[in-house]
Design a protein around this motif. Sequence first.
Motif, PDB file in Angstrom:
ATOM      1  N   HIS A 299       0.847  -1.224  -0.024  1.00 47.36           N
ATOM      2  CA  HIS A 299      -0.021  -0.025  -0.127  1.00 47.36           C
ATOM      3  C   HIS A 299       0.785   1.258  -0.095  1.00 47.36           C
ATOM      4  CE1 HIS A 299      -3.391   2.459   0.772  1.00 47.36           C
ATOM      5  NE2 HIS A 299      -2.924   2.930   1.989  1.00 47.36           N
ATOM      6  N   ILE A 300       0.688   2.079  -0.956  1.00 44.19           N
ATOM      7  CA  ILE A 300       1.260   3.433  -1.165  1.00 44.19           C
ATOM      8  C   ILE A 300       0.763   4.547  -0.453  1.00 44.19           C
ATOM      9  CG2 ILE A 300       2.512   5.166  -2.708  1.00 44.19           C
ATOM     10  CD1 ILE A 300       3.219   2.412  -3.323  1.00 44.19           C
ATOM     11  N   SER A 301       1.380   5.021   0.616  1.00 51.16           N
ATOM     12  CA  SER A 301       0.836   6.029   1.494  1.00 51.16           C
ATOM     13  C   SER A 301       1.635   7.458   1.516  1.00 51.16           C
ATOM     14  CB  SER A 301      -0.038   5.664   2.820  1.00 51.16           C
ATOM     15  OG  SER A 301      -0.541   6.651   3.432  1.00 51.16           O
ATOM     16  N   THR A 302       1.359   8.202   2.418  1.00 49.10           N
ATOM     17  CA  THR A 302       1.813   9.619   2.341  1.00 49.10           C
ATOM     18  C   THR A 302       2.253   9.873   3.933  1.00 49.10           C
ATOM     19  OG1 THR A 302       1.364  11.874   2.248  1.00 49.10           O
ATOM     20  CG2 THR A 302      -0.395  10.527   2.530  1.00 49.10           C
ATOM     21  N   ASP A 303       3.466  10.798   3.965  1.00 51.25           N
ATOM     22  CA  ASP A 303       3.613  11.291   5.216  1.00 51.25           C
ATOM     23  C   ASP A 303       2.537  12.268   5.773  1.00 51.25           C
ATOM     24  OD1 ASP A 303       4.119  13.236   3.650  1.00 51.25           O
ATOM     25  OD2 ASP A 303       6.338  13.583   3.973  1.00 51.25           O
ATOM     26  N   GLU A 304       1.558  12.701   5.158  1.00 50.81           N
ATOM     27  CA  GLU A 304       0.506  13.788   5.454  1.00 50.81           C
ATOM     28  C   GLU A 304      -0.085  13.232   6.444  1.00 50.81           C
ATOM     29  OE1 GLU A 304      -0.980  16.110   2.239  1.00 50.81           O
ATOM     30  OE2 GLU A 304       0.873  15.852   0.997  1.00 50.81           O
ATOM     31  N   VAL A 305      -0.195  11.804   6.391  1.00 51.89           N
ATOM     32  CA  VAL A 305      -0.965  11.266   7.568  1.00 51.89           C
ATOM     33  C   VAL A 305      -0.752  11.433   9.028  1.00 51.89           C
ATOM     34  CG1 VAL A 305      -1.618   9.240   6.143  1.00 51.89           C
ATOM     35  CG2 VAL A 305       0.273   9.007   7.782  1.00 51.89           C
ATOM     36  N   PHE A 306       0.626  12.018   9.206  1.00 53.01           N
ATOM     37  CA  PHE A 306       1.209  12.325  10.299  1.00 53.01           C
ATOM     38  C   PHE A 306       0.915  13.861  10.758  1.00 53.01           C
ATOM     39  CE2 PHE A 306       4.526   9.242   8.759  1.00 53.01           C
ATOM     40  CZ  PHE A 306       4.193   8.026   9.511  1.00 53.01           C
TER      41      PHE A 306
ATOM     42  N   VAL B 131       0.822  -7.759   4.161  1.00 52.90           N
ATOM     43  CA  VAL B 131       0.692  -6.523   3.677  1.00 52.90           C
ATOM     44  C   VAL B 131       1.977  -5.683   4.126  1.00 52.90           C
ATOM     45  CG1 VAL B 131      -1.669  -6.416   3.947  1.00 52.90           C
ATOM     46  CG2 VAL B 131      -0.180  -5.137   5.843  1.00 52.90           C
ATOM     47  N   THR B 132       2.390  -4.855   3.362  1.00 51.71           N
ATOM     48  CA  THR B 132       3.506  -3.912   3.631  1.00 51.71           C
ATOM     49  C   THR B 132       3.013  -2.407   3.234  1.00 51.71           C
ATOM     50  OG1 THR B 132       4.378  -4.302   1.433  1.00 51.71           O
ATOM     51  CG2 THR B 132       5.613  -5.222   3.344  1.00 51.71           C
ATOM     52  N   ILE B 133       3.428  -1.451   3.979  1.00 53.88           N
ATOM     53  CA  ILE B 133       3.052  -0.125   3.971  1.00 53.88           C
ATOM     54  C   ILE B 133       4.072   0.925   3.799  1.00 53.88           C
ATOM     55  CG2 ILE B 133       1.465   1.971   4.646  1.00 53.88           C
ATOM     56  CD1 ILE B 133      -0.087  -0.036   6.254  1.00 53.88           C
ATOM     57  N   SER B 134       4.000   1.789   2.740  1.00 52.41           N
ATOM     58  CA  SER B 134       5.193   2.897   2.901  1.00 52.41           C
ATOM     59  C   SER B 134       4.516   4.330   2.812  1.00 52.41           C
ATOM     60  CB  SER B 134       6.091   2.712   1.448  1.00 52.41           C
ATOM     61  OG  SER B 134       5.236   2.676   0.682  1.00 52.41           O
ATOM     62  N   ASN B 135       4.954   5.277   3.650  1.00 48.78           N
ATOM     63  CA  ASN B 135       4.554   6.507   3.888  1.00 48.78           C
ATOM     64  C   ASN B 135       5.746   7.426   3.197  1.00 48.78           C
ATOM     65  OD1 ASN B 135       3.156   4.868   6.137  1.00 48.78           O
ATOM     66  ND2 ASN B 135       1.950   6.586   5.791  1.00 48.78           N
ATOM     67  N   CYS B 136       5.416   8.154   2.019  1.00 45.07           N
ATOM     68  CA  CYS B 136       6.494   8.765   1.536  1.00 45.07           C
ATOM     69  C   CYS B 136       6.263  10.120   1.582  1.00 45.07           C
ATOM     70  CB  CYS B 136       6.842   8.334   0.154  1.00 45.07           C
ATOM     71  SG  CYS B 136       5.800   8.844  -0.913  1.00 45.07           S
TER      72      CYS B 136
ATOM     73  N   SER C 127       4.537  -4.668   8.204  1.00 44.29           N
ATOM     74  CA  SER C 127       5.477  -3.314   8.640  1.00 44.29           C
ATOM     75  C   SER C 127       5.126  -2.168   7.722  1.00 44.29           C
ATOM     76  CB  SER C 127       6.958  -3.796   8.474  1.00 44.29           C
ATOM     77  OG  SER C 127       7.443  -4.440   9.664  1.00 44.29           O
ATOM     78  N   THR C 128       5.360  -1.090   8.414  1.00 40.95           N
ATOM     79  CA  THR C 128       5.378   0.187   7.699  1.00 40.95           C
ATOM     80  C   THR C 128       6.621   0.593   7.473  1.00 40.95           C
ATOM     81  OG1 THR C 128       4.946   1.859   9.322  1.00 40.95           O
ATOM     82  CG2 THR C 128       3.119   0.582   8.660  1.00 40.95           C
ATOM     83  N   TYR C 129       6.915   1.408   6.265  1.00 37.22           N
ATOM     84  CA  TYR C 129       8.390   2.102   5.998  1.00 37.22           C
ATOM     85  C   TYR C 129       8.155   3.433   5.606  1.00 37.22           C
ATOM     86  CZ  TYR C 129       9.996  -2.568   6.038  1.00 37.22           C
ATOM     87  OH  TYR C 129      10.360  -3.921   6.659  1.00 37.22           O
ATOM     88  N   ASN C 130       9.058   4.246   6.430  1.00 41.62           N
ATOM     89  CA  ASN C 130       9.085   5.788   5.865  1.00 41.62           C
ATOM     90  C   ASN C 130       9.770   5.996   4.888  1.00 41.62           C
ATOM     91  OD1 ASN C 130       6.879   6.567   7.682  1.00 41.62           O
ATOM     92  ND2 ASN C 130       8.262   8.006   8.995  1.00 41.62           N
ATOM     93  N   VAL C 131       9.592   6.733   3.870  1.00 42.32           N
ATOM     94  CA  VAL C 131      10.393   6.813   2.539  1.00 42.32           C
ATOM     95  C   VAL C 131      10.466   8.378   2.392  1.00 42.32           C
ATOM     96  CG1 VAL C 131      10.906   6.326   0.128  1.00 42.32           C
ATOM     97  CG2 VAL C 131       9.727   4.767   1.450  1.00 42.32           C
ATOM     98  N   GLY C 132      11.902   8.979   2.659  1.00 41.97           N
ATOM     99  CA  GLY C 132      11.966  10.400   2.361  1.00 41.97           C
ATOM    100  C   GLY C 132      13.270  10.782   1.456  1.00 41.97           C
ATOM    101  N   GLY C 133      13.241  11.873   1.053  1.00 45.44           N
ATOM    102  CA  GLY C 133      14.771  12.315   0.167  1.00 45.44           C
ATOM    103  C   GLY C 133      15.841  13.009   0.933  1.00 45.44           C
ATOM    104  N   ARG C 134      15.395  13.198   2.302  1.00 42.97           N
ATOM    105  CA  ARG C 134      16.283  13.841   3.226  1.00 42.97           C
ATOM    106  C   ARG C 134      16.576  15.312   2.278  1.00 42.97           C
ATOM    107  NH1 ARG C 134      17.695  11.317   7.661  1.00 42.97           N
ATOM    108  NH2 ARG C 134      18.021   8.982   7.780  1.00 42.97           N
TER     109      ARG C 134
END
Length: 350
Positions: free
Chosen positions: A128-135, A178-183, A243-250
Amino acid sequence: MNNLLVTGGCGFIGANFIRYLLEESDFKGRVINVDKLTYAGNPLSLTDIEKRFGVRYVFVKEDICERRRMGEVLDRYQVDSICHFAAESHVDRSIASPDEFIRTNILGTHTLLELMRERAKTIALFHHISTDEVFGSLGADGFFTEDTPYRPNSPYSASKAASDHLVRAYHETYGLPVTISNCSNNYGPFQFPEKLIPLMILNAREGKPLPVYGDGLNVRDWLYVRDHCTAIWTIMKHGRRGSTYNVGGRNEMPNLEVVQLICGMVDELDDRLSSGGLRKGLIAFVKDRPGHDRRYAIDCSRMESTLGWKPEESFESGLRKTIRWYLENNEWVSQVRSGAYQAWIQAHYG
Ligand code: NAD
Ligand code: TYD
């Protein structure tokens, strides 16, 4: 993963992901791209892929909320894994009219999960592709981690948060893999020109005003779309199920600085405007977005330490590539912006 269903594959990130899978990754199977072709879905983004990869790429125009027809797609193509991008994705549109966000993002995700539950023996992964905006919004300091509580502020982010909870709950309750990423905010080729970066590139090219919301000091953490694609594929292959994973570009930057950078690069790469490098003069501060989150910043150390992934592109080089792409792909740009294009989709895909 032999028959991978990609939902929303004609959108910005989905199209880049399908390209990455077929052109660059070690994926050897077939992609089944299901997309409803909303205003944001563009089959033109994959025309060459369709020609070059033939049997390894199938396109089906469908709405993920259509349970019976989606079930038929899963069975007909013997889908064994799912990567779920399809969504309404633009915050401003969600503020103006939230209904489709609730339908596609929540009910659509639920529909797919139910279909997977019925086929638990044959479908081995739902990513599941998600977003950091949930936080929600950060202050001046700190980062979002995978343990940050959810606090969505827009109808868009609330609908994504709901879908994340459903995915997680289907793992806990029914044991679905399932896996989830929040980018963080993505940028790169094929992004619909309503989002900040492509909108500013095209307006700057054309000498139109560059509308910066509020004081322009809202911060986003920019991720080059190819880096996001490598992250997704890494999670799908090696991520721990559940698990969920946060993905960002720094790559944190205030919007105003992003727009100023774009102005400088467009001045350099496109000399059609005889303004002598004055595109910065096009910047116009406009009324702020309601509920505008002040700052997003991702801590992606779980991706780095457990899966060995890291973003490769610097903002400077990624932005330059992106600007070149928009300046060189006039046909794509004019088609996605034209009303005639939607009529063409209707005629070709029904
Ligand atoms: P996009 O708006 O460019 O593309 C969305 C795609 O989904 C379109 O092709 C559209 O036709 C399709 N779609 C919409 N409703 C559908 C439905 N009911 N059935 C089938 N297809 C449907 O979005 P994007 O920027 O590529 O985002 C993809 C995913 O990544 C979304 O889930 C979004 O929430 C998430 N995300 C995006 C960003 C970003 O910066 N773009 C950041 C974080 C997360
Ligand atoms: P956007 O690309 O819409 O992504 P998101 O809202 O998901 O972060 O916007 C990125 C940032 O740019 C956000 O802080 C809002 C701002 N923005 C503008 O200042 N002007 C614009 O015209 C747009 C579209 C966005």
